[in-house]
Design an enzyme around this catalytic site. Structure first.
Site, PDB file in Angstrom:
ATOM      1  N   HIS A 213      41.236  36.666  51.672  1.00  0.00           N
ATOM      2  CA  HIS A 213      41.160  36.007  52.975  1.00  0.00           C
ATOM      3  C   HIS A 213      40.473  34.650  52.900  1.00  0.00           C
ATOM      4  O   HIS A 213      40.698  33.799  53.755  1.00  0.00           O
ATOM      5  CB  HIS A 213      40.465  36.919  53.975  1.00  0.00           C
ATOM      6  CG  HIS A 213      41.341  38.015  54.477  1.00  0.00           C
ATOM      7  ND1 HIS A 213      41.257  38.523  55.746  1.00  0.00           N
ATOM      8  CD2 HIS A 213      42.350  38.706  53.873  1.00  0.00           C
ATOM      9  CE1 HIS A 213      42.166  39.473  55.909  1.00  0.00           C
ATOM     10  NE2 HIS A 213      42.836  39.606  54.775  1.00  0.00           N
TER      11      HIS A 213
ATOM     12  N   HIS B 145      47.450  45.926  48.082  1.00  0.00           N
ATOM     13  CA  HIS B 145      47.428  47.228  48.741  1.00  0.00           C
ATOM     14  C   HIS B 145      47.427  48.385  47.753  1.00  0.00           C
ATOM     15  O   HIS B 145      47.526  49.542  48.164  1.00  0.00           O
ATOM     16  CB  HIS B 145      48.601  47.329  49.713  1.00  0.00           C
ATOM     17  CG  HIS B 145      48.467  46.404  50.876  1.00  0.00           C
ATOM     18  ND1 HIS B 145      49.405  46.303  51.879  1.00  0.00           N
ATOM     19  CD2 HIS B 145      47.487  45.526  51.211  1.00  0.00           C
ATOM     20  CE1 HIS B 145      49.021  45.402  52.764  1.00  0.00           C
ATOM     21  NE2 HIS B 145      47.856  44.915  52.372  1.00  0.00           N
TER      22      HIS B 145
END
Length: 760
Positions: A130, A292
């Protein structure tokens, strides 16, 4: 990775909640396309002050030209000593000791914020992702390069919920190593180390990111609420230069566009958003699946119980936000995104399980405890396959996000996902390279990378060859200048070519600039702003001079160096013709890149919409020209005085595209004088918009009505804006002739050398 995309929004006010063409092949079980009732997190957006007394110039005069961006991040905001150099301090860092300290943090769960699965790896991967993932190609802003995640608004974006805890976990490491490691480097290096500690082999890592000490004013979108999406027009066309789909998100809404759980519609958003981060389809699939593979998302309960973000939290919160009153508010009671998903059977181990699980089950829609849309295997399949993050006695089924299913059901993504499922070694290499690109995309050329872990040079780093020849001496420079000035090329041609070569530089992501001489390559040689026909003729003459000099033996000069040297020679001549002798500093060492080293599509985004220094404005451009001038100056790293002196000098030198006379407020074009300022500020003139030419103004003698000059808004702003007028007055003064030339030369050299990171 945890909560990498975990945010949702209510139904779009623009009515774009819809299924992709052809419908979705996954059972929705009657769930509507409305967004979840509990968004990420479901707290009130910051409320802009309204109805109060105006407290800024913009409040009083909305059209006021804001120059503050040109003076941001000054030394006055930094607590470091004036002579501090991060590259020198970094040399004292024990990188392996730093790595060990990070690994210890990864494995040491803290009671105040317990680690999922006993390991903070997923949290740190999300933090690094991020930090880097705000990068956008259209203006080079965002990215991990400045440690901006520490400041508003990023530290309080809903997509960054609970990353304040990740940075707080790292504080003892930062405190121990001090200024030898920047926050900007530490945030992303921690993510890299986390991957390696969980068994992944990364492609490498480059240090060299320097911290900022104040928030940066960046246009993140027009919305005034979290997860607003007023950035779209037409058929879900995302406005430039934005990258994310909604305010406060890094990438896409993981529930699907505006909360509509449609994997095919999600794929469309994913493709657009990741492309604006410079990622192709293969890199996109690798990044999502690779991230993920680790960790989980968090939606243990009602997100209405989550408190305010860090910037809105009370003093006693000490910079931590999102305090939750649901249960313990942490561990198994954590609420971050409202989605409760663990993707794989081994969330702290690198493997290929993500793809096998994605394809092993048929998926049905379900709601999290927070009411968020997420997916689980049909018919109770996969039960007890996934460990609980905090209670080893509990098990559950694997789950997926809508954006995960896009990787299976979008036809193009499916080809890649299927290949990665069957060829884990290809997946591992693709993720390693894409992760490396993600973390380093805004770090610039390889010359800026520090440390022993740097990976093999990639084309997205805009490589240039190493210097492999003897550099020119002072005598050589003098001889080459004479050759250039005797070549028949005009001052305007030489100056405009050098400017075109250097002014592609962007201080945001350190791309562009004169090094590499890419002005002679596609796509830059064909840009309208670079005047392709004139450029070809100038380059042909300069290449002839270069060839003759290099064939003589001894020292050699690159075309990149010669283009800059030729422009500088023209500046010296123009100054001398104006009565001021000056030597423009020149430092050789640029090299010439090849077309094979130049990604045409990647460089296309550097083409300017406007360049006020050349009085160029793209047809039908809607933004104000003077605003775009300030933007161009910002990208070049210029201050307001430097912008001012360059515009005035370049007008005198004939730098306008197409030889336009707009703003050339002098009877001596080609001579470096302060006439632009003197004539702009001269009394007795009448200014009015031209009736025959758009965006052009006429300057007429007030007494006779005689037309004296024409100009654009970019010219007139130096007389209209009070701050710029005060600067223009300095250069228009009778005693400013030599100062004007000195300041122009200094600003000129700053632009010419903007990408010379080898000299730092």
């Amino acid at each position: 990775m945890t909560d990498s995309q975990d945010n949702r929004t209510p139904e779009s006010p623009q009515g774009v909640d819809r299924k992709a063409e052809g419908g979705c092949p996954v059972l929705h079980d009657g769930v509507t396309a409305q967004g979840s009732e509990s968004e990420n997190p479901a707290i009130d957006s910051p409320t802009p002050r309204t109805g109060g007394r105006p407290n800024s110039l913009k409040d009083w005069w909305p059209n006021h030209l804001d120059l503050s961006v040109l003076h941001a991040h000054s030394s006055k905001s930094s607590p470091l000593d004036p002579g501090f150099r991060y590259s020198e301090e970094f040399e004292k860092l024990d990188i392996e000791a730093l790595r060990r300290d990070i690994v210890e943090v990864l494995h040491t769960s803290q009671d105040w914020w317990p680690a999922d699965f006993g390991h903070y790896g997923g949290l740190f991967v999300r933090m690094a992702w991020h930090a880097a993932g705000t990068y956008r190609i259209h203006d080079g802003r965002g990215g991990a390069g400045q440690g901006a995640q520490r400041f508003a608004p990023l530290n309080s974006w809903p997509d960054n919920a609970n990353l304040d805890k990740a940075r707080r976990l790292l504080w003892p490491v930062k405190q121990k190593h001090g200024q030898k490691i920047s926050w900007a480097d530490l945030i992303v290096f921690a993510g890299n180390v986390a991957l390696e500690d969980m068994g992944f082999t990364t492609f490498g890592f480059g240090f060299g990111r320097e911290d900022i000490w104040e928030p940066e004013e960046i246009y993140w979108g027009p919305e005034d609420t979290w997860l607003g999406d007023e950035r779209y027009s037409g058929d879900r066309e995302l406005s430039n230069p934005l990258g994310a789909v909604q305010m406060g998100l890094i990438y896409v809404n993981p529930e699907g566009p505006n909360g509509n759980p449609d994997p095919l519609a999600s794929a469309r958003d994913i493709r657009e958003t990741f492309a604006r981060m410079a990622m192709n389809d293969e890199e996109t699939v690798a990044l999502i699946a690779g991230g993920h593979t680790f960790g989980k998302t968090h939606g243990a309960g009602d997100a209405d119980l989550v408190g305010p973000e860090p910037e809105a939290a009370p003093l006693e919160a000490q910079g931590l936000g999102w305090h939750s009153s649901f249960g313990s508010g942490k561990g198994e009671d954590t609420i971050t995104s409202g989605i409760e998903v663990t993707w794989t059977y081994h969330p702290t181990r690198w493997d290929n399980e993500f793809f096998h699980i994605l394809y092993a089950y048929e998926w049905e829609l379900m709601k999290s405890a927070a009411g968020a849309n997420q997916w689980r295997p049909k018919n109770g399949a996969g039960a007890d396959m996934v460990p609980d993050a905090h209670d080893p006695s509990k098990r559950r089924e694997p789950r997926m996000l809508t954006s995960d299913l896009a990787l299976r059901f979008d036809p193009e993504y499916a080809k890649i996902s299927s290949r990665f499922k069957d060829h884990p070694e290809e997946f591992a290499l693709a993720f390693a390279k894409a992760w490396y690109k993600l973390l380093h995309r805004d770090l610039g050329p390889i010359a800026r990378y520090l440390g022993p872990l740097v990976g093999e040079t990639q084309i997205w780093q805009d490589p240039v060859p190493a210097v492999d020849h003897e550099l020119v001496s002072d005598d050589d420079v003098a001889a080459l200048k004479a050759k250039v000035l005797d070549s028949g090329l005009s001052v305007a041609e030489l100056v405009s070519t050098a400017w075109a070569s250097a002014a592609s530089f962007r201080s945001t992501d350190k791309r562009g600039g004169a090094n590499g001489a890419r002005i002679r390559l596609e796509p830059q040689r064909s840009w309208a702003v670079n005047q392709p026909e004139q450029l070809a003729g100038v380059l042909d003459r300069l290449e002839g001079i270069q060839r003759e000099f290099n064939e003589a033996g001894g020292a050699k000069i690159s075309l990149a160096d010669l283009i800059v040297l030729a422009g500088s020679a023209a500046v010296e001549k123009a100054a001398k013709d104006g009565g001021v002798d000056v030597t423009v500093p020149f430092r050789a060492g640029r090299t010439d890149a090849s077309q094979e080293q130049t990604d045409v599509d990647s460089f296309a985004v550097l083409e300017p919409r406007a360049d006020g220094f050349r009085n160029y404005l793209l047809e039908n451009e809607k933004a104000q020209p003077e605003v775009l001038l300030v933007e161009r100056a910002y990208l070049l790293g210029l201050t307001a005085p430097e912008m001012t002196v360059l515009v005035g000098g370049l007008r005198a030198l004939g730098n306008n595209v197409g030889g336009s006379g707009h703003g050339v407020l002098t009877d001596r074009p080609g001579v470096l004088t302060n006439d632009f300022f003197a004539n702009l500020l001269a009394p007795g003139a009448q200014w009015k918009a031209s009736e025959s030419e758009a965006n052009v103004y006429e300057i007429r003698d007030l007494a006779s009505g005689e037309l004296r000059w024409t100009a654009t808004a970019v010219d007139l702003i130096f007389g209209s804006n009070s701050q710029l007028r005060s600067l223009a007055e300095v250069y228009a003064s009778a005693d400013a002739r030599e100062k004007f030339v000195r300041d122009f030369v200094a600003a000129w050299v700053k632009v010419m050398d903007a990408d010379r990171f080898d000299l730092a």
